[in-house]
Write a protein that holds these residues in place. Structure first.
Motif, PDB file in Angstrom:
ATOM      1  N   GLN A 172       0.799  -0.991   0.059  1.00 46.51           N
ATOM      2  CA  GLN A 172      -0.008   0.042  -0.122  1.00 46.51           C
ATOM      3  C   GLN A 172       0.930   1.436  -0.111  1.00 46.51           C
ATOM      4  OE1 GLN A 172      -3.407  -0.192   2.598  1.00 46.51           O
ATOM      5  NE2 GLN A 172      -3.149  -2.244   2.973  1.00 46.51           N
ATOM      6  N   ARG A 173       2.137   1.051   0.625  1.00 45.52           N
ATOM      7  CA  ARG A 173       3.114   2.455   0.766  1.00 45.52           C
ATOM      8  C   ARG A 173       3.533   2.820  -0.642  1.00 45.52           C
ATOM      9  NH1 ARG A 173       6.229   0.705   4.445  1.00 45.52           N
ATOM     10  NH2 ARG A 173       7.722  -0.200   3.432  1.00 45.52           N
TER      11      ARG A 173
ATOM     12  N   ASN B  13       3.586   6.267  -5.376  1.00 43.20           N
ATOM     13  CA  ASN B  13       3.441   6.562  -6.677  1.00 43.20           C
ATOM     14  C   ASN B  13       2.519   7.334  -7.209  1.00 43.20           C
ATOM     15  OD1 ASN B  13       5.664   4.804  -6.998  1.00 43.20           O
ATOM     16  ND2 ASN B  13       4.327   2.653  -7.224  1.00 43.20           N
ATOM     17  N   ASN B  14       1.385   7.649  -5.918  1.00 44.99           N
ATOM     18  CA  ASN B  14       0.254   8.330  -6.550  1.00 44.99           C
ATOM     19  C   ASN B  14       0.013   9.628  -5.765  1.00 44.99           C
ATOM     20  OD1 ASN B  14      -1.130   6.854  -8.753  1.00 44.99           O
ATOM     21  ND2 ASN B  14      -0.695   5.206  -7.050  1.00 44.99           N
TER      22      ASN B  14
ATOM     23  N   LEU C 165       8.931  11.894   4.860  1.00 44.26           N
ATOM     24  CA  LEU C 165       8.098  11.620   5.986  1.00 44.26           C
ATOM     25  C   LEU C 165       7.590  10.447   6.334  1.00 44.26           C
ATOM     26  CD1 LEU C 165       6.245  15.151   6.261  1.00 44.26           C
ATOM     27  CD2 LEU C 165       8.087  14.252   7.976  1.00 44.26           C
ATOM     28  N   ILE C 166       6.992   9.922   4.960  1.00 42.37           N
ATOM     29  CA  ILE C 166       6.229   8.511   4.955  1.00 42.37           C
ATOM     30  C   ILE C 166       7.242   7.338   5.086  1.00 42.37           C
ATOM     31  CG2 ILE C 166       5.156   6.788   3.403  1.00 42.37           C
ATOM     32  CD1 ILE C 166       3.517   9.462   2.457  1.00 42.37           C
TER      33      ILE C 166
ATOM     34  N   ILE D 157      -1.328   7.731   6.584  1.00 37.30           N
ATOM     35  CA  ILE D 157      -2.241   6.861   5.772  1.00 37.30           C
ATOM     36  C   ILE D 157      -2.520   7.754   4.720  1.00 37.30           C
ATOM     37  CG2 ILE D 157      -3.591   5.789   7.747  1.00 37.30           C
ATOM     38  CD1 ILE D 157      -5.698   8.262   6.552  1.00 37.30           C
ATOM     39  N   ALA D 158      -3.280   7.210   3.598  1.00 38.88           N
ATOM     40  CA  ALA D 158      -3.434   8.062   2.436  1.00 38.88           C
ATOM     41  C   ALA D 158      -4.977   7.785   1.897  1.00 38.88           C
ATOM     42  CB  ALA D 158      -2.653   8.012   1.231  1.00 38.88           C
TER      43      ALA D 158
END
Lengths: 486, 312
Positions: free
Chosen positions: A360-361, A366-367, A401-402, A410-411
């Protein structure tokens, strides 16, 4: 010239009021025909009346600036936001379901942690949760309820359905503005109230008081309920004072309370010390008690946790309830509902990507230009990246940061928040994005406000509705079309 | 049950409210007094600063002691904690923090008054519309007071409002008497003094809204001695000091832990009823008034010690 409703163009978004140019959705039809009957002069004078009313009523919020705190008049738009009662009733049931499950979840986290043992939620998520308080382990608050007052943010998507954006289980604010918005509307557009069946909102303070009184550890006829505020410099002070007044409860600051060695809470009165049974606290956990949490807290009450642990005072919300505010936990709420209630969630979550998960990361990284990235434990809309509105530099910064702390991010897809007509010029109404914060109370019973606080992003195209960042508000009407058509 | 902190804030709300009304009243009366006095009589606006013991604050801010500066200082100067605008800010802050005990409408009326006072300040500073401006401020105060009188339950909060109001009133009355006495001394050498005496004491009465009741009660012309006696000793007139004392005694005795204070107040009140007669209305009278002001300051101390939050 009145507002040119035929030229109102909501674009690709779901509009709360207008279904096609010049036509209103069913529950808003009477409102629209009334608004059409108003001349430019009428609209202006109503708008001015609203502004004057707000200043006279002293409805304000505080923003912090470098030059000190500024008291701003509450920003308000006179065109209400309308929701059909039928849809609202379903939403309210979903909110009740959600809070009941969340309370079972919090109680479990501070006791056996069955949900972790059963593998529904990974243990490290809890371990790294900044709002999990080990000090609260094995404490059993009255009725098994930790989050007595919850403000849940809902958004409406292009499909016309409500989604939960986040839960606020610590010290949610805004309910006083919901109540004041209605008082303003009654003064400014009294005629509409004769034509449309609008569900009243005014019973919230009484419900809140009854719920708080139920928590009293002493079995007395009139338990002493107080509202604990950090003081006049807090941005939500207006609300603290308002609710205390509406409930007939004492508004206290930390310095008004003491906890002697008997582990009971007392307030300092003109007669001497008087026992306190229930504290509706509007202070964050970490400032509550310098004996246990932050030692430098000057707004808290030394010994409060002793008294709470001893069962001599009820705290609402209970310390530690904020563990479920974590946006990583949020992603698990549908599973939480299923696990404790064996029900499917009545209101869906917004699709959420967990950055701690490798796959998911990568998707998030990528987005970044299309997603909204949020830190797991911030509130007030701070520390976010709104992909489509971001610069390359900001995206790079967030990527770092992520990578550095994936558990903390989260995104979500950038939401197509619904819009509603909002006065932007003398007689111009344009679509502005909005959300909705209903308030849910849980004591012996669960109660949901009729509607909630509608917050509006006043800037064109903006998705930020927080009043600290230029957001405004609207009165929210739950309209029963079936009654009106009889 | 009442929080000590709330008691203190309610008490100060009443004091400030009273202070605003007296300030507006005294400026408005002074305006007229100057019209009445013979042209060769020079009475200074600066007296208003002296009456309020605000010389230091004033001189720090202004070098010219003229009408404009004095009025500006008393009405709209935010650096002067006793100005009408500062007092209104203080009331707002106090009411905001005690909204759970005072009536809801008090908050709205205070906001209205505060907005009016600020937005129209220039009207108060210029002479042409000053009367209307001050009149509206006085009405605004009376509206709030009237609201509380008619609607507020007579609980502990009420008693603290009453304490604040009456202590501030008593203090203001001593200051008004002092102003009269100071004017007499200032103008002592003037030939037209007899007429001037009457004008001055008449205005002292008017600024306390006491003219009518004085005539009905004393049944005599406006004479300095009689005015002083009336404003000190009358038990029926709301701004007379004995009346204020009676109210203080009554309110204190309804509040807890007040026995010693009630005894003290009663003693002081009984002494007041036999105030020394000052024939000349000059320095000895001013000294006596000064003693009274100190005595009133002392009552405030006692009230704080018994009921308000302990410092530290």
């Amino acid at each position: 010239m009145t507002i040119a409703w035929n030229e109102y163009e909501p674009g690709n978004f779901y509009d709360e009021m207008i279904s096609s140019p010049g036509n209103a959705r069913k529950p808003a039809q009477k409102l629209l025909s009334y608004l059409k009957s108003l001349s430019e002069g009428d609209i202006n004078s109503r708008k001015q009346a609203a502004e004057l009313t707000i200043r006279e009523m002293g409805v304000s919020f505080t923003i912090y600036t470098e030059e000190g705190n500024i008291d701003r008049a509450w920003p308000f738009d006179i065109i209400p936001r309308i929701i059909a009662k039928k849809q609202w009733d379903q939403t309210a049931a979903g909110l009740r379901q959600r809070l009941q499950a969340l309370n079972m979840f919090i109680d479990d986290l501070y006791h056996d942690q069955k949900i972790i043992k059963d593998g529904i939620i990974p243990e490290f998520v809890l371990k790294q949760s900044t709002n999990y308080r080990t000090e609260c382990k094995n404490i059993s608050p009255a009725l098994g309820v930790w989050a007595h007052i919850c403000g849940t943010d809902l958004v409406r998507h292009t499909d016309g359905n409500f989604y939960v954006l986040e839960d606020n289980l610590r010290v949610p604010s805004g309910v006083s503005y919901m109540l004041e918005n209605r008082s303003i509307m009654k003064r400014v557009l009294p005629e509409v109230f004769e034509k449309v069946t609008i569900a009243p909102v005014g019973d919230y303070p009484a419900r809140l008081f009854d719920m708080l009184a139920e928590l009293s550890p002493r079995r007395v006829k009139k338990p002493v309920v107080v509202v604990l505020t950090p003081g006049i410099f807090n941005s939500a002070y207006f609300e603290h004072a308002f609710l205390a007044q509406q409930m007939g409860a004492e508004l206290v600051e930390g310095s008004d309370l003491v906890v002697p060695e008997d582990n009971k809470v007392y307030m300092k009165t003109i007669d001497g010390l008087a026992r306190v049974d229930v504290i509706y606290r509007r202070i964050d956990d970490v400032f509550l008690d310098p004996e246990v949490f932050r030692k430098d807290s000057v707004v808290g009450v030394p010994g409060l946790m002793r008294a709470w642990r001893a069962g001599n005072v009820a705290l609402a919300n209970a310390p530690g309830a904020g563990v479920a505010d974590d946006k990583v936990i949020y992603a698990f709420v549908p599973a939480v509902i299923k696990y404790y209630l064996d029900q499917d969630p009545l209101i869906p979550n917004v699709e959420t990507f967990l950055c701690y998960d490798e796959k998911q990361r990568q998707h998030v990284l990528n987005n970044l230009d299309t997603l909204v990235v949020k830190p797991a434990n911030e509130s007030g809309g701070y520390g976010m990246l709104i992909g489509p509105h971001s610069t390359k530099k900001e995206r790079d910064q967030f990527a770092e940061l992520i990578e550095a702390n994936p558990r903390n991010y989260i995104a979500q897809p950038t939401l197509a928040l619904s819009t509603a007509p909002t006065l932007v010029g003398k007689n111009i109404a344009e679509p502005r994005h909005l959300d909705l914060r209903p308030f849910i109370l849980q004591g012996k019973e669960t109660y949901v406000t009729t509607g909630g606080l509608t917050r509006v992003a006043m800037k064109k195209g903006s998705l930020v509705v927080n009043s600290s960042q230029g957001g405004g508000s609207k009165d929210t009407w739950i309209v029963d079309t079936e009654v009106d058509n009889k | 049950m009442m929080l000590s902190k709330v008691a203190e804030r309610v008490y100060w709300t009443a004091r400030y409210l009273e202070r605003i009304e007296s300030t507006a009243r005294i400026i408005s009366i002074y305006d007229k007094l100057l019209f009445d006095l013979p042209r060769d009589v020079k009475l200074s606006w600066y007296n208003l600063i002296t009456i309020n013991s605000a010389q230091d604050d004033f001189n720090e801010r202004y070098s010219v002691r003229d009408e404009r500066n004095v009025v500006k200082f008393m009405l709209g100067d935010t650096h002067n904690s006793g100005s009408v605008i500062s007092s209104l800010d203080a009331i707002r802050e106090n009411i905001r923090t005690t909204r759970d005990v005072v009536l809801e409408e008090t908050w709205e009326l205070t906001n209205e008054l505060s907005m009016y006072t600020r937005e129209n300040l220039q009207q108060g500073i210029n002479r042409s519309k000053r009367h209307e401006y001050l009149d509206n401020i006085i009405k605004g105060c009376q509206q709030i007071l009237g609201l509380l009188y008619g609607n507020m339950p007579h609980d502990a909060a009420w008693e603290f409002l009453r304490l604040g109001r009456n202590l501030e009133r008593a203090d203001m009355t001593t200051r008004n008497l002092d102003a009269g006495s100071a004017a007499i001394i200032e103008l002592a050498v003037d030939d037209s003094a007899v007429n001037v005496h009457q004008i001055i004491w008449g205005n002292v009465l008017r600024s306390l809204n006491a003219e009518l009741s004085y005539r009905r009660s004393m049944r005599c012309a406006v004479k300095g001695n009689a005015v002083v006696q009336y404003l000190l000793e009358d038990s029926a007139f709301p701004r007379a000091i004995v009346h204020c004392y009676n109210a203080l005694i009554d309110s204190c005795s309804r509040l807890p832990n007040s026995r010693a204070l009630v005894t003290q107040l009663t003693k002081e009140r009984n002494k007041l009823k036999k105030s020394p007669k000052h024939e000349k209305l000059d320095e000895p009278l001013r000294d006596y008034l000064n003693t009274l002001q100190i005595q009133l300051g002392n009552i405030h101390q006692k009230i704080s010690e018994i009921w308000f939050p302990k410092i530290g």
